[in-house]
Design an enzyme around this catalytic site. Structure first.
Site, PDB file in Angstrom:
ATOM      1  N   ASP A  86      63.229  26.295  15.719  1.00 40.62           N
ATOM      2  CA  ASP A  86      62.132  26.664  16.418  1.00 40.62           C
ATOM      3  C   ASP A  86      62.635  28.310  15.379  1.00 40.62           C
ATOM      4  O   ASP A  86      61.591  29.255  15.687  1.00 40.62           O
ATOM      5  CB  ASP A  86      61.697  27.121  17.268  1.00 40.62           C
ATOM      6  CG  ASP A  86      60.410  28.285  17.798  1.00 40.62           C
ATOM      7  OD1 ASP A  86      59.335  28.000  16.581  1.00 40.62           O
ATOM      8  OD2 ASP A  86      60.177  28.175  18.532  1.00 40.62           O
ATOM      9  N   HIS A 116      63.064  30.618  27.708  1.00 43.35           N
ATOM     10  CA  HIS A 116      63.545  29.971  27.212  1.00 43.35           C
ATOM     11  C   HIS A 116      64.555  29.997  26.408  1.00 43.35           C
ATOM     12  O   HIS A 116      64.495  31.114  26.428  1.00 43.35           O
ATOM     13  CB  HIS A 116      62.664  28.556  26.808  1.00 43.35           C
ATOM     14  CG  HIS A 116      61.606  28.768  25.742  1.00 43.35           C
ATOM     15  ND1 HIS A 116      60.554  29.835  25.089  1.00 43.35           N
ATOM     16  CD2 HIS A 116      62.597  29.103  24.451  1.00 43.35           C
ATOM     17  CE1 HIS A 116      60.319  30.005  24.136  1.00 43.35           C
ATOM     18  NE2 HIS A 116      61.629  29.466  23.977  1.00 43.35           N
ATOM     19  N   GLN A 147      62.492  23.575  24.076  1.00 46.73           N
ATOM     20  CA  GLN A 147      62.680  24.802  24.704  1.00 46.73           C
ATOM     21  C   GLN A 147      62.666  24.612  26.033  1.00 46.73           C
ATOM     22  O   GLN A 147      61.784  25.391  26.534  1.00 46.73           O
ATOM     23  CB  GLN A 147      62.424  25.461  23.674  1.00 46.73           C
ATOM     24  CG  GLN A 147      62.126  25.940  22.670  1.00 46.73           C
ATOM     25  CD  GLN A 147      61.424  26.298  21.467  1.00 46.73           C
ATOM     26  OE1 GLN A 147      60.124  25.783  21.634  1.00 46.73           O
ATOM     27  NE2 GLN A 147      61.385  27.486  20.859  1.00 46.73           N
ATOM     28  N   ASP A 181      62.310  25.844  30.211  1.00 43.85           N
ATOM     29  CA  ASP A 181      61.898  27.423  30.655  1.00 43.85           C
ATOM     30  C   ASP A 181      62.789  27.922  31.586  1.00 43.85           C
ATOM     31  O   ASP A 181      63.581  26.874  32.275  1.00 43.85           O
ATOM     32  CB  ASP A 181      60.545  26.799  31.156  1.00 43.85           C
ATOM     33  CG  ASP A 181      59.330  26.892  29.793  1.00 43.85           C
ATOM     34  OD1 ASP A 181      59.795  26.875  28.982  1.00 43.85           O
ATOM     35  OD2 ASP A 181      58.461  27.111  30.895  1.00 43.85           O
ATOM     36  N   ARG A 192      60.380  43.290  21.589  1.00 40.93           N
ATOM     37  CA  ARG A 192      59.560  42.370  20.762  1.00 40.93           C
ATOM     38  C   ARG A 192      59.572  41.233  22.688  1.00 40.93           C
ATOM     39  O   ARG A 192      60.133  39.901  21.507  1.00 40.93           O
ATOM     40  CB  ARG A 192      58.777  41.906  19.825  1.00 40.93           C
ATOM     41  CG  ARG A 192      57.788  41.325  19.757  1.00 40.93           C
ATOM     42  CD  ARG A 192      58.201  39.699  19.793  1.00 40.93           C
ATOM     43  NE  ARG A 192      56.980  38.743  19.443  1.00 40.93           N
ATOM     44  CZ  ARG A 192      57.077  37.739  19.266  1.00 40.93           C
ATOM     45  NH1 ARG A 192      58.350  37.095  20.094  1.00 40.93           N
ATOM     46  NH2 ARG A 192      55.664  36.439  19.172  1.00 40.93           N
ATOM     47  N   ASP A 213      58.908  37.618  23.726  1.00 38.97           N
ATOM     48  CA  ASP A 213      58.076  36.182  23.329  1.00 38.97           C
ATOM     49  C   ASP A 213      57.451  36.186  24.707  1.00 38.97           C
ATOM     50  O   ASP A 213      58.173  35.918  25.533  1.00 38.97           O
ATOM     51  CB  ASP A 213      60.119  35.384  23.203  1.00 38.97           C
ATOM     52  CG  ASP A 213      58.768  34.277  21.778  1.00 38.97           C
ATOM     53  OD1 ASP A 213      58.054  34.326  21.466  1.00 38.97           O
ATOM     54  OD2 ASP A 213      59.636  33.215  23.199  1.00 38.97           O
ATOM     55  N   GLU A 260      54.293  40.182  23.452  1.00 41.21           N
ATOM     56  CA  GLU A 260      53.367  38.739  23.283  1.00 41.21           C
ATOM     57  C   GLU A 260      52.666  38.006  24.270  1.00 41.21           C
ATOM     58  O   GLU A 260      52.830  37.589  25.138  1.00 41.21           O
ATOM     59  CB  GLU A 260      54.256  38.163  22.259  1.00 41.21           C
ATOM     60  CG  GLU A 260      53.466  37.314  21.212  1.00 41.21           C
ATOM     61  CD  GLU A 260      53.528  35.648  21.410  1.00 41.21           C
ATOM     62  OE1 GLU A 260      53.694  34.865  20.874  1.00 41.21           O
ATOM     63  OE2 GLU A 260      54.895  35.060  22.266  1.00 41.21           O
ATOM     64  N   HIS A 289      54.722  36.114  12.063  1.00 43.82           N
ATOM     65  CA  HIS A 289      55.698  35.075  12.211  1.00 43.82           C
ATOM     66  C   HIS A 289      54.336  33.488  12.185  1.00 43.82           C
ATOM     67  O   HIS A 289      54.969  32.568  11.915  1.00 43.82           O
ATOM     68  CB  HIS A 289      56.917  35.285  11.831  1.00 43.82           C
ATOM     69  CG  HIS A 289      56.886  35.210  13.571  1.00 43.82           C
ATOM     70  ND1 HIS A 289      55.811  36.305  14.285  1.00 43.82           N
ATOM     71  CD2 HIS A 289      57.500  34.515  14.130  1.00 43.82           C
ATOM     72  CE1 HIS A 289      56.833  35.983  15.329  1.00 43.82           C
ATOM     73  NE2 HIS A 289      56.967  34.514  15.505  1.00 43.82           N
TER      74      HIS A 289
HETATM   75  C1  NOJ Z   1      56.129  32.895  19.808  1.00 45.54           C
HETATM   76  C2  NOJ Z   1      56.491  33.111  18.580  1.00 45.54           C
HETATM   77  O1  NOJ Z   1      55.876  34.378  18.389  1.00 45.54           O
HETATM   78  C3  NOJ Z   1      57.115  31.633  18.675  1.00 45.54           C
HETATM   79  O2  NOJ Z   1      56.995  31.731  16.891  1.00 45.54           O
HETATM   80  C4  NOJ Z   1      57.510  30.808  18.391  1.00 45.54           C
HETATM   81  O3  NOJ Z   1      57.182  29.792  18.337  1.00 45.54           O
HETATM   82  C5  NOJ Z   1      57.435  30.376  19.817  1.00 45.54           C
HETATM   83  N1  NOJ Z   1      57.152  31.955  21.009  1.00 45.54           N
HETATM   84  C6  NOJ Z   1      58.293  30.398  21.382  1.00 45.54           C
HETATM   85  O4  NOJ Z   1      59.510  30.932  21.710  1.00 45.54           O
END
Ligand code: NOJ
Length: 546
Positions: A60, A103, A168, A170, A198, A200, A242, A308
């Site tokens: 990922d 995760h 992934q 948790d 940042r 996530d 985020e 992204h």
């Molecule tokens: C949010 C991220 O911006 C994204 O790119 C990612 O796939 C997921 N979280 C999982 O970490």
């Protein structure tokens, strides 16, 4: 109230892997990034946000971390990272990194151990269920690519929870040992010199999942602990969350007294900026600003157009989403996860310079700290032949040289966009640096002006009545003075009367930024002219100096 660094920042988001390769192996790396810091300093950005840099199986794009304390060997070493922070410091640039702690990768040693035995010290670091959870198909983040949020692990003989892909798992944040460990991770990177993180998937980090009922409990107090912990290590350390959550939850992340996270991405405004651009109307943005809750002191929005990921339009009404899709992502291959668009901005706007400039001035005119994705400053395109979000993660285009100057290897980590209107022979840094009329030169000038208008980051914002649906008028008052932003979202020119709503002090208003030289606006702002798809930032006063 003294302003905080993150309220005056211009954040540049980049993926080290696709920025600049220094050793010819086809993968961007920290040395490559260091060789481009002067470029970033000239662009005028003040803060780098690096997408995950940790060791990873890369399923990922690094958001599947296999070691929180390391740097992926393909990118460099911890020593290189410290050198990067130092080189950035020399240029007055701060570094933020992604904190991906909802995760781990399923290849992380913690998960390997956890699944291997009930006696593993890491067993309770993940979220398990003996019985098949009743609602295991609910809550997927990547529809079409993710089957559910619970998967069965043969080795453990148990179900495990994963908000994202099944690789992934948790982390179990209800376990104090996990929270302590993440505290150590955060402290580690702060000691190495990062200015912040940042965070996530912030809402998923703090949700406790109850497998038997499918219910989820939010633990905002964990954010207080994280904030305190960061503050003790580094007083000005900041977290940018985020969290694409409904309006009524937003303030919970900042905390009632601003005692949780300092910054959040403004997803509502992101979607409504695209709606405004699609409809040539200021109304969606006005609605979004007016609907944004007032923030506690020292807290800020982070604004963005592209990042992204796909543009997530799930917060729009069906008819609104349809308008944005029709304008900017009409083909099925441009859409993703039933909710978004997987394109970069320049191709969405047909490469039209006026529209691109308007879009970015719109972003920079909104309250908060702007975040810009690498490559947007030169108008890079996308590659829709690549899977999911990889379409917008192609390598930086530095020059009209093989593979855009990104790498000397003929096997780049991802193909460089080479053909068409957005290929590197047409769109690249070197050509645009030599051209004062290029998009890059425009970005350099605009970011410079933005930094001279700190009111957008620190001031209070008032929406003005322009009596025109197509013209957005915003007024900012801050410790350094007052600024007016007037943007015309539609094609036809307009003149708006703002008399009585704004006041200019002696010697003002003065155009700080405009799409062309305009005749000076009258002192009472009774007639402010702005071309179709044009914009003006007018300074109304300055605390000291004219
Ligand atoms: C949010 C991220 O911006 C994204 O790119 C990612 O796939 C997921 N979280 C999982 O970490």
């Amino acid at each position: 109230m003294p302003e905080r660094w993150y309220q005056q920042a211009v954040v540049y988001c980049l993926d080290v892997e696709t920025f600049q390769d220094s050793n010819g192996d086809g993968v961007g790396d920290l040395h490559g990034l260091m060789s481009r810091l002067d470029y970033l300093a000239r662009l005028g950005v003040t803060t780098l946000w690096l997408n995950p840099i940790h060791p990873t199986p890369g399923r990922d794009d690094g958001y599947d971390v296999a070691d929180f304390y390391g740097v992926d060997p393909r990118l460099g070493s911890l020593g290189d990272f410290v050198e990067l922070v130092h080189q950035c410091e020399n240029r007055g640039i701060r570094v933020m990194i992604d904190l991906v702690v909802n995760h781990t990768s399923d290849e992380h040693p913690w998960f390997r151990s956890a699944r291997s035995s009930p006696d593993s010290p890491y067993r309770d670091w993940y979220v398990w269920s003996e019985a098949e959870p009743p609602k295991r198909e609910e809550g997927v983040v990547f529809p079409g690519y993710q089957r559910g949020t619970w998967s069965y692990d043969e080795e453990a003989g148990l179900w495990y929870h994963h908000r994202f892909y099944e690789f992934q798992p948790d982390l179990n944040w209800s376990n104090p040992a996990v929270r302590e460990e993440i505290g150590r991770v955060v402290a580690f990177w702060l000691e190495l010199g990062v200015s912040g993180f940042r965070m996530d998937g912030a809402p998923f980090v703090i949700e406790e999942v109850h497998p038997d009922t499918g219910e989820r409990t939010m633990h905002y107090e964990w954010l207080n602990d994280l904030r305190d912990h960061i503050g003790w290590r580094r007083g000005d350390g900041a977290v940018l969350a985020e969290a694409n959550v409904p309006r009524e939850q937003l303030l919970e992340f900042f905390g009632p007294r601003g005692d949780r996270l300092q910054m959040m991405f403004n997803f509502a405004e992101n979607q409504r900026m695209f709606l405004a651009l699609a409809r040539g109307s200021a109304t969606p943005v006005v609605t979004a600003i007016e609907a944004s809750p007032a923030l506690p002191p020292a807290c800020s929005w982070a604004t963005f157009l592209r990042n992204h990921d796909e543009i997530d339009l799930s917060g729009l009404k069906e008819s609104e989403r349809a308008d944005v899709f029709a304008q900017f992502g009409p083909e099925p291959e441009m859409q993703l996860y039933d909710r978004g668009i997987r394109r970069r901005l320049a191709p969405m706007l047909g490469g039209d310079r006026r529209r691109i400039a308007l879009a970015y001035v719109l972003q920079f005119s909104l309250p908060g700290t702007p975040v810009i994705r690498y490559g947007e400053e030169i108008g890079m395109g996308d590659d829709l032949t690549l899977e999911q979000r990889d379409s917008i993660r192609t390598p930086m285009q530095w020059a009209d040289a093989p593979r855009g100057g990104f790498t000397t290897s003929d096997r780049p980590v991802r193909p460089v966009v080479a053909k068409g209107d957005f290929g590197y022979p047409v769109v690249n840094v070197r050509d645009q640096q030599r051209d004062p009329d290029s998009l890059l030169s425009w970005f350099e000038r605009t970011i410079r002006v933005l930094r001279e208008c700190p009111e957008f980051g620190t001031g209070t914002c008032a929406v003005l009545d322009t009596r025109s649906e197509q013209v957005l008028g915003l007024r900012y008052d801050g410790p350094s003075g007052s600024v007016l932003a007037v943007l015309n979202l539609a094609e036809s020119p307009s003149t708006v009367d703002l008399a009585g709503q704004v006041e200019a002090t002696d010697g003002f208003p003065v155009d700080e930024l405009a799409d062309r030289p305009y005749d000076p606006a009258p002192a009472d702002l009774s007639a402010v002219e702005v071309d179709g798809r044009g914009y003006r930032w007018l300074r109304l006063s300055r605390t000291v100096g004219a």
